[in-house]
Structure formats: structure tokens, C-alpha cells
Design an enzyme around this catalytic site. Structure first.
Site, PDB file in Angstrom:
ATOM      1  N   GLY A 156       1.002  -1.216   0.066  1.00  0.00           N
ATOM      2  CA  GLY A 156      -0.078  -0.063  -0.121  1.00  0.00           C
ATOM      3  C   GLY A 156       0.687   1.114  -0.111  1.00  0.00           C
ATOM      4  O   GLY A 156       1.855   1.333  -0.577  1.00  0.00           O
ATOM      5  N   ILE A 158       2.696   2.919   2.576  1.00  0.00           N
ATOM      6  CA  ILE A 158       3.976   2.655   2.996  1.00  0.00           C
ATOM      7  C   ILE A 158       5.082   1.791   2.214  1.00  0.00           C
ATOM      8  O   ILE A 158       6.175   1.982   2.224  1.00  0.00           O
ATOM      9  CB  ILE A 158       3.769   2.457   4.445  1.00  0.00           C
ATOM     10  N   THR A 236       6.873  -3.333  10.778  1.00  0.00           N
ATOM     11  CA  THR A 236       6.465  -2.013  11.281  1.00  0.00           C
ATOM     12  C   THR A 236       5.073  -1.882  10.856  1.00  0.00           C
ATOM     13  O   THR A 236       4.499  -0.692  10.904  1.00  0.00           O
ATOM     14  CB  THR A 236       7.205  -0.789  10.535  1.00  0.00           C
ATOM     15  N   ARG A 238       1.706  -3.982  12.417  1.00  0.00           N
ATOM     16  CA  ARG A 238       1.195  -4.337  13.668  1.00  0.00           C
ATOM     17  C   ARG A 238       1.828  -5.627  14.342  1.00  0.00           C
ATOM     18  O   ARG A 238       2.086  -6.545  13.597  1.00  0.00           O
ATOM     19  CB  ARG A 238      -0.435  -4.451  14.003  1.00  0.00           C
ATOM     20  N   GLU A 267       1.811  -3.805  23.694  1.00  0.00           N
ATOM     21  CA  GLU A 267       2.519  -2.605  23.808  1.00  0.00           C
ATOM     22  C   GLU A 267       2.392  -1.734  25.057  1.00  0.00           C
ATOM     23  O   GLU A 267       1.101  -1.640  25.216  1.00  0.00           O
ATOM     24  CB  GLU A 267       2.342  -1.809  22.704  1.00  0.00           C
ATOM     25  N   HIS A 286       7.313   1.714  19.009  1.00  0.00           N
ATOM     26  CA  HIS A 286       6.340   1.934  18.156  1.00  0.00           C
ATOM     27  C   HIS A 286       6.380   3.442  17.544  1.00  0.00           C
ATOM     28  O   HIS A 286       5.658   4.421  18.031  1.00  0.00           O
ATOM     29  CB  HIS A 286       4.910   1.761  18.768  1.00  0.00           C
TER      30      HIS A 286
HETATM   31  P1  NAP Z   1      -2.656   0.867   3.131  1.00  0.00           P
HETATM   32  O1  NAP Z   1      -2.181   1.968   1.947  1.00  0.00           O
HETATM   33  O2  NAP Z   1      -3.837   0.701   3.233  1.00  0.00           O
HETATM   34  O3  NAP Z   1      -1.817  -0.398   2.514  1.00  0.00           O
HETATM   35  C1  NAP Z   1      -1.924  -1.535   3.070  1.00  0.00           C
HETATM   36  C2  NAP Z   1      -1.817  -2.654   1.967  1.00  0.00           C
HETATM   37  O4  NAP Z   1      -1.906  -4.042   2.658  1.00  0.00           O
HETATM   38  C3  NAP Z   1      -2.698  -2.501   0.935  1.00  0.00           C
HETATM   39  O5  NAP Z   1      -2.172  -2.621  -0.414  1.00  0.00           O
HETATM   40  C4  NAP Z   1      -3.762  -3.763   1.142  1.00  0.00           C
HETATM   41  O6  NAP Z   1      -3.960  -4.164  -0.192  1.00  0.00           O
HETATM   42  C5  NAP Z   1      -2.667  -4.828   1.570  1.00  0.00           C
HETATM   43  N1  NAP Z   1      -3.501  -5.939   2.225  1.00  0.00           N
HETATM   44  C6  NAP Z   1      -4.538  -5.916   3.031  1.00  0.00           C
HETATM   45  N2  NAP Z   1      -4.557  -6.879   3.614  1.00  0.00           N
HETATM   46  C7  NAP Z   1      -3.922  -7.786   2.913  1.00  0.00           C
HETATM   47  C8  NAP Z   1      -3.951  -9.308   3.073  1.00  0.00           C
HETATM   48  N3  NAP Z   1      -4.644 -10.103   3.870  1.00  0.00           N
HETATM   49  N4  NAP Z   1      -2.801  -9.925   2.317  1.00  0.00           N
HETATM   50  C9  NAP Z   1      -1.735  -9.235   1.844  1.00  0.00           C
HETATM   51  N5  NAP Z   1      -1.979  -7.621   1.646  1.00  0.00           N
HETATM   52  C10 NAP Z   1      -3.048  -7.192   2.259  1.00  0.00           C
HETATM   53  O7  NAP Z   1      -1.852   1.351   4.493  1.00  0.00           O
HETATM   54  P2  NAP Z   1      -0.388   2.006   4.914  1.00  0.00           P
HETATM   55  O8  NAP Z   1      -0.669   3.366   4.960  1.00  0.00           O
HETATM   56  O9  NAP Z   1       0.573   1.590   3.994  1.00  0.00           O
HETATM   57  O10 NAP Z   1      -0.227   1.412   6.404  1.00  0.00           O
HETATM   58  C11 NAP Z   1      -0.243   0.160   6.517  1.00  0.00           C
HETATM   59  C12 NAP Z   1      -0.284  -0.435   8.025  1.00  0.00           C
HETATM   60  O11 NAP Z   1       0.873  -0.017   8.628  1.00  0.00           O
HETATM   61  C13 NAP Z   1      -1.286   0.360   8.618  1.00  0.00           C
HETATM   62  O12 NAP Z   1      -2.480  -0.298   8.767  1.00  0.00           O
HETATM   63  C14 NAP Z   1      -0.771   0.450  10.270  1.00  0.00           C
HETATM   64  O13 NAP Z   1      -1.071  -0.633  10.965  1.00  0.00           O
HETATM   65  C15 NAP Z   1       0.779   0.390   9.975  1.00  0.00           C
HETATM   66  N6  NAP Z   1       1.430   1.489  10.516  1.00  0.00           N
HETATM   67  C16 NAP Z   1       2.336   1.324  11.301  1.00  0.00           C
HETATM   68  C17 NAP Z   1       3.147   2.591  11.872  1.00  0.00           C
HETATM   69  C18 NAP Z   1       4.302   2.614  12.821  1.00  0.00           C
HETATM   70  O14 NAP Z   1       4.273   3.316  13.642  1.00  0.00           O
HETATM   71  N7  NAP Z   1       4.945   1.585  13.015  1.00  0.00           N
HETATM   72  C19 NAP Z   1       3.121   3.629  11.197  1.00  0.00           C
HETATM   73  C20 NAP Z   1       1.751   3.736  10.061  1.00  0.00           C
HETATM   74  C21 NAP Z   1       1.313   2.639   9.739  1.00  0.00           C
HETATM   75  P3  NAP Z   1      -5.131  -3.489  -1.077  1.00  0.00           P
HETATM   76  O15 NAP Z   1      -4.477  -2.379  -1.821  1.00  0.00           O
HETATM   77  O16 NAP Z   1      -5.470  -4.642  -2.203  1.00  0.00           O
HETATM   78  O17 NAP Z   1      -6.371  -3.062  -0.063  1.00  0.00           O
HETATM   79  C1  GLV Z   2       0.675   3.743  13.542  1.00  0.00           C
HETATM   80  O1  GLV Z   2       0.909   2.825  14.067  1.00  0.00           O
HETATM   81  C2  GLV Z   2      -0.400   3.948  12.775  1.00  0.00           C
HETATM   82  O2  GLV Z   2      -1.161   3.054  12.373  1.00  0.00           O
HETATM   83  O3  GLV Z   2      -0.674   5.274  12.200  1.00  0.00           O
END
Ligand code: NAP
Ligand code: GLV
Ligand code: GLV
Length: 325
Positions: A156, A158, A236, A238, A267, A286
Site C-alpha cells: 500500500g 507505506i 512496522t 502491527r 505494547e 512504536h
Molecule cells: P495501506 O495503504 O492501506 O496499505 C496496506 C496494504 O496492505 C494494501 O495494499 C492492502 O492491499 C494490503 N493488504 C491488506 N490485507 C492484505 C492481506 N490479507 N494480504 C496481503 N496484503 C494485504 O496502508 P498504509 O498506510 O501503507 O499502512 C499500512 C499499515 O501500517 C497500517 O494499517 C498500520 O497498521 C501500519 N502502520 C504502522 C506505523 C508504525 O508506527 N509502525 C505507522 C503507520 C502505519 P489492497 O491495496 O489490495 O487493499
Molecule cells: C501507527 O501505527 C499508525 O497506524 O498510524
């Protein structure tokens, strides 16, 4: 009459002031302790809007108390801590903050990858502990990043931002995601593969899916066994996308080389957690989106979406648009 909102953690003053101009605001004033569930359960009964963090469990039981609540604005992109179905049933809109944290989180993901590969934290501790006696040919040797293969699970916002960084290191990028992204393939050069091939071929595996029923333990014993003995896992996303017990075993038994973790099943991670006994684990609290600029942008976006939602305007990022039907 002004609508009432509750903010679940102390926010920067400029953001609070903006909200106070619009609403009657109550805020949990503590910085380093989340609001206890029992207090949130009381506060939520009286408010029209909730400004919340990823540390709050917003489940059906809590939402049933929220008779007046119309909007939940979470200052995060991930919303696995909120029962979206229960919110939708009560026609409560849930908004989140995608996009504004993409580059910052990709930076941290790459930092964690590099730290784990080159044993940066271990080496720094080595100096501080006074262990550094001399330079020597194989001292603290790690893995090369340049020219290696990076596998990204969840391509997605990130994930794609991470692939753009990898290009500068001449990495071959493989990805596996729920749907294929041909446009992003053209832009980043990433190659779509099945999960098994990605695990077998990658030197680095980075998980960047949301946490859902499908992605829980997407990295488990079987997946770790498919990875190279020299591979490094970066999480990074969950904590629960990785089975931590299986990860500990794999690291301990040398089935994979190292892990870089920003997120954990629980956490903060408990200080007696077995993962923390391993030198080949880089553990962070985190901090994926934690740059000053990005955290402010997230707070402003979350505030704006709360304002829009409570003023009858469609917020930019609503998780459950079904509530508008
Ligand atoms: P995003 O743009 O929605 O990207 C998530 C990707 O995962 C999408 O491409 C989605 O596919 C794919 N996906 C969903 N379910 C799946 C599955 N079962 N198998 C394979 N791929 C799957 O979200 P993002 O902004 O990149 O963020 C992703 C995640 O990172 C967040 O949900 C959050 O939990 C985590 N995060 C963590 C931090 C931190 O502080 N460590 C910060 C920001 C985010 P589709 O495109 O087909 O829907
Ligand atoms: C951080 O983990 C977020 O989902 O924004
Ligand atoms: C290392 O510092 C070198 O000069 O090779």
C-alpha cells in the site's frame, strides 16, 4: 450550543486551541499514560466526538455507552483497535490519518532494516559498554543492503514508499499484496510474486499490511521456515501480524538471522519478553510516524476530520463510508 468532544491524550497546544474554538473540549491530560478504559467509558457517554489514539480499545461494549457519539477521529492510519462494525451499526463515522505519515514511516522502516542488517544498535552498545578493544577483520559483521532482495508484504502507501527507497540501494523488490498494483510496479520496479516465493527469495522481509483477521500471524512458523537463514524480518505494521512465539524460536534456532520490530503484540512489550533477550532483535517503541512534523500533521488532520464530521461535512478519510448511506 457547542458540541462536546473528548481527547484521549494531551495534544500539542495549537491543535487543542483550534478544537476549543469549535467545541467544548475535555482532554486526558497525561502524556505517558493512556486513559483507563473505565474513565473513557464514562466520558464517552456525554460526547458527540472522540479524538483517540491507537492505544485505546474501542470495542462494542464501550460504543454501546456512546449514545450521542457521531465521530471517532483516530490519530493513526491503522484502526484495528476500533470495532468498525459496531461503530457502523450505531452510525458513528470513524476517520483515520493515512498519507501524511507514509514517508516518515517508510523512513523508519528503512532505518530499522539498516540497523538490523548492520547491527547498529548492538555495535553502539558495544562501544558504550567499553568492549571495543581493537579493530578486527570480522568484528560485528552484518549483511549487505546494497544489491540485496527486499520482499514487501502489503504493497500500500507505506510499502510503495519503502520500495522507492530501496531503488537507491539497487535492491530487487518483490511484493505480495491483496491485489496487484501494476501502476506501482511501473513506478517502483517492484515485482509481484506469491507469498511463498517472496519468503524464499528475499534477504529482507518487510510486513506492511493492516492488522485484520486475514493478516493476523501472516508470518508464522511455516513462513519463517521458508525464509533464508540469512534473512531479516522487519515489522512496522502491527505486532500480531507476526506470531512472536514462532519468531523467537526462529531467531533462537538460527532459522532466520535477525528481526527489526517497531510493533509488538502487547505494547509496551513486557521487560521479561523472550524476544528482548536476543541480541539479533532491534526493538523500538512504536515510533514509525514519530517525526515532529508528521505527528503535528496527523494531529491537525485528525482535528480537521473531527470538525468536518461534526459540522455535517464528509471527512477526507472515513473508514466506514457506509454511515453516509
Ligand atoms: P495501506 O495503504 O492501506 O496499505 C496496506 C496494504 O496492505 C494494501 O495494499 C492492502 O492491499 C494490503 N493488504 C491488506 N490485507 C492484505 C492481506 N490479507 N494480504 C496481503 N496484503 C494485504 O496502508 P498504509 O498506510 O501503507 O499502512 C499500512 C499499515 O501500517 C497500517 O494499517 C498500520 O497498521 C501500519 N502502520 C504502522 C506505523 C508504525 O508506527 N509502525 C505507522 C503507520 C502505519 P489492497 O491495496 O489490495 O487493499
Ligand atoms: C501507527 O501505527 C499508525 O497506524 O498510524
Ligand atoms: C575502513 O575504515 C577502511 O579504510 O577500509
Amino acid at each position: 450550543m457547542k458540541a462536546r468532544i473528548y481527547i484521549t491524550r494531551k495534544l500539542p497546544d495549537e491543535v487543542v486551541r483550534g478544537l476549543q474554538e469549535q467545541f467544548h473540549v475535555t482532554m486526558w491530560e497525561k502524556v505517558d499514560i493512556p486513559v483507563p478504559y473505565e474513565i473513557l467509558e464514562k466520558e464517552i457517554q456525554h460526547v458527540d466526538g472522540l479524538f483517540s489514539m491507537l492505544t485505546e480499545t474501542i470495542d462494542e461494549k464501550l460504543l454501546q455507552k456512546a449514545k450521542k457519539l457521531k465521530v471517532i477521529s483516530t490519530m493513526a492510519v491503522g484502526y484495528n483497535n476500533i470495532d468498525i462494525a459496531a461503530a457502523s451499526k450505531q452510525r458513528i463515522m470513524v476517520t483515520h490519518t493515512p498519507g501524511v505519515l507514509t514517508e516518515t514511516t517508510a523512513d523508519l522502516t528503512f532505518a530499522l532494516l539498516m540497523a538490523a542488517a548492520r547491527r547498529v544498535i548492538e555495535a553502539s552498545d558495544y562501544v558504550r559498554k567499553g568492549s571495543w578493544k581493537t579493530w578486527s577483520p570480522m568484528l560485528l559483521t552484518g549483511q549487505d543492503i546494497y544489491g540485496s532482495t527486499l520482499g514487501i508484504i502489503g504493497f500500500g502507501q507505506i510499502g510503495q514508499a519503502l520500495a522507492r527507497r530501496a531503488a537507491g540501494f539497487n535492491m530487487k523488490v518483490l511484493y505480495y499484496s491483496r491485489s496487484r498494483k501494476e501502476h506501482a510496479e511501473k513506478e517502483t520496479g517492484a515485482i509481484y510474486t506469491d507469498l511463498e516465493s517472496l519468503l524464499k527469495e528475499s534477504d529482507f522481509v518487510s510486513v506492511l499490511t493492516p492488522l485484520t483477521a486475514e493478516t493476523k500471524h501472516i508470518i508464522d512458523e511455516k513462513e519463517l521456515a521458508l525464509m533464508k537463514k540469512t534473512a531479516i524480518l522487519i515489522n512496522t505494521a502491527r505486532g500480531e501480524v507476526v506470531n512472536e512465539t514462532a519468531l523467537y524460536q526462529a531467531l533462537q534456532n538460527g532459522e532466520i538471522l535477525a528481526a527489526g520490530l517497531d510493533v509488538f503484540q502487547e505494547e509496551p512489550i513486557s521487560m521479561d519478553h523472550p524476544l528482548l533477550t536476543l541480541p539479533n532483535v532491534v526493538a523500538l517503541p512504536h515510533i514509525g510516524s514519530a517525526s515532529v512534523k508528521t505527528r503535528l500533521a496527523m494531529a491537525h488532520l485528525a482535528a480537521q476530520q473531527l470538525i468536518d464530521g461534526l459540522h455535517g461535512k464528509r471527512p477526507e478519510n472515513t473508514v466506514n463510508p457506509i454511515v453516509f448511506e
